[in-house]
Design a protein around this motif. Sequence first.
Motif, short mmCIF file in Angstrom:
data_model
loop_
_atom_site.label_atom_id
_atom_site.label_comp_id
_atom_site.label_asym_id
_atom_site.label_seq_id
_atom_site.Cartn_x
_atom_site.Cartn_y
_atom_site.Cartn_z
N VAL A 1 37.52 33.83 33.76
CA VAL A 1 38.76 33.80 34.52
C VAL A 1 38.71 35.01 35.44
O VAL A 1 38.36 36.12 35.01
CB VAL A 1 40.01 33.80 33.60
CG1 VAL A 1 40.11 35.02 32.74
CG2 VAL A 1 41.28 33.60 34.39
N PHE A 2 38.93 34.78 36.75
CA PHE A 2 38.93 35.90 37.69
C PHE A 2 40.19 36.72 37.50
O PHE A 2 41.28 36.17 37.31
CB PHE A 2 38.89 35.39 39.13
CG PHE A 2 37.59 34.72 39.48
CD1 PHE A 2 36.39 35.40 39.45
CD2 PHE A 2 37.58 33.38 39.84
CE1 PHE A 2 35.20 34.78 39.77
CE2 PHE A 2 36.39 32.75 40.17
CZ PHE A 2 35.20 33.45 40.14
N VAL A 3 40.04 38.04 37.55
CA VAL A 3 41.19 38.93 37.41
C VAL A 3 41.13 40.00 38.50
O VAL A 3 40.05 40.41 38.92
CB VAL A 3 41.24 39.58 36.01
CG1 VAL A 3 41.41 38.52 34.93
CG2 VAL A 3 40.01 40.43 35.72
N ASP A 4 42.30 40.45 38.94
CA ASP A 4 42.34 41.46 40.00
C ASP A 4 42.28 42.88 39.46
O ASP A 4 42.09 43.82 40.22
CB ASP A 4 43.56 41.25 40.90
CG ASP A 4 44.87 41.30 40.15
OD1 ASP A 4 44.91 41.73 38.98
OD2 ASP A 4 45.89 40.88 40.73
N ASP A 5 42.41 43.05 38.15
CA ASP A 5 42.34 44.38 37.53
C ASP A 5 41.85 44.17 36.09
O ASP A 5 42.60 43.67 35.24
CB ASP A 5 43.72 45.03 37.56
CG ASP A 5 43.76 46.41 36.95
OD1 ASP A 5 43.12 46.64 35.89
OD2 ASP A 5 44.45 47.28 37.50
N GLN A 6 40.62 44.57 35.82
CA GLN A 6 40.04 44.29 34.50
C GLN A 6 40.76 45.00 33.37
O GLN A 6 40.94 44.42 32.30
CB GLN A 6 38.55 44.66 34.48
CG GLN A 6 37.68 43.69 35.24
CD GLN A 6 36.23 44.02 35.07
OE1 GLN A 6 35.77 45.06 35.53
NE2 GLN A 6 35.51 43.13 34.40
N ASP A 7 41.17 46.25 33.57
CA ASP A 7 41.85 46.98 32.49
C ASP A 7 43.21 46.35 32.18
O ASP A 7 43.58 46.18 31.01
CB ASP A 7 42.01 48.46 32.85
CG ASP A 7 40.67 49.18 32.91
OD1 ASP A 7 39.79 48.86 32.09
OD2 ASP A 7 40.51 50.06 33.77
N LYS A 8 43.95 46.01 33.23
CA LYS A 8 45.25 45.35 33.04
C LYS A 8 45.06 44.00 32.36
O LYS A 8 45.82 43.63 31.47
CB LYS A 8 45.96 45.18 34.39
CG LYS A 8 47.34 44.56 34.29
CD LYS A 8 48.09 44.62 35.61
CE LYS A 8 47.61 43.55 36.54
NZ LYS A 8 48.44 43.39 37.75
N ALA A 9 44.02 43.29 32.77
CA ALA A 9 43.74 41.98 32.16
C ALA A 9 43.40 42.12 30.69
O ALA A 9 43.89 41.35 29.85
CB ALA A 9 42.60 41.29 32.90
N LEU A 10 42.57 43.10 30.35
CA LEU A 10 42.22 43.30 28.94
C LEU A 10 43.47 43.59 28.11
O LEU A 10 43.64 43.03 27.03
CB LEU A 10 41.21 44.44 28.80
CG LEU A 10 40.77 44.74 27.37
CD1 LEU A 10 40.12 43.53 26.71
CD2 LEU A 10 39.82 45.94 27.35
N GLN A 11 44.35 44.41 28.64
CA GLN A 11 45.59 44.71 27.93
C GLN A 11 46.45 43.45 27.76
O GLN A 11 46.94 43.16 26.68
CB GLN A 11 46.38 45.79 28.67
CG GLN A 11 47.67 46.15 27.96
CD GLN A 11 48.45 47.22 28.71
OE1 GLN A 11 48.09 47.65 29.82
NE2 GLN A 11 49.54 47.66 28.11
N PHE A 12 46.62 42.68 28.84
CA PHE A 12 47.45 41.48 28.77
C PHE A 12 46.85 40.44 27.83
O PHE A 12 47.55 39.88 26.98
CB PHE A 12 47.62 40.87 30.17
CG PHE A 12 48.52 39.66 30.19
CD1 PHE A 12 49.89 39.81 30.25
CD2 PHE A 12 47.99 38.38 30.14
CE1 PHE A 12 50.73 38.69 30.25
CE2 PHE A 12 48.81 37.26 30.14
CZ PHE A 12 50.18 37.42 30.20
#
Length: 127
Positions: free
Chosen positions: A8-19
């Motif tokens: 899944v493409f994400v615009d912010d990897q750290d924010k994505a990992l947290q979410f």
Amino acid sequence: MKIKLTSVFVDDQDKALQFYTEILGFIKKHNVPVGTFKWITVVSPTGSGEIELVLEPNENPAAKTYQKALYDQGIPFTSFFVDDVQQEYERLQKHGVTFTVMPTKEAWGTYARFDDTCGNLIQIQEG
């Protein structure tokens, strides 16, 4: 042939990992630096751990265009299955998740759709 990885493409990897871990409840499997980005994968807490979801940076212009086009048209990037859509909807709402489609029953099943805060709409459905 079997599926081991999907992205899944994400615009912010750290924010994505947290979410994806703290809100959705996935488990971090890998978080390895690779140049300016990371190889981040998560797995289902109820699955075998063999299928990993890659939180892929959307730095490629084609990826950004594709991701935005899907989002703008209200099309989910992917779907996750849950036992009870209404229950999961209520749990996620308590965590401040924004839904674009409330739980809806169709002939093929019940689903809902939410914003993953990383540029995607994600669908949950019963199954």
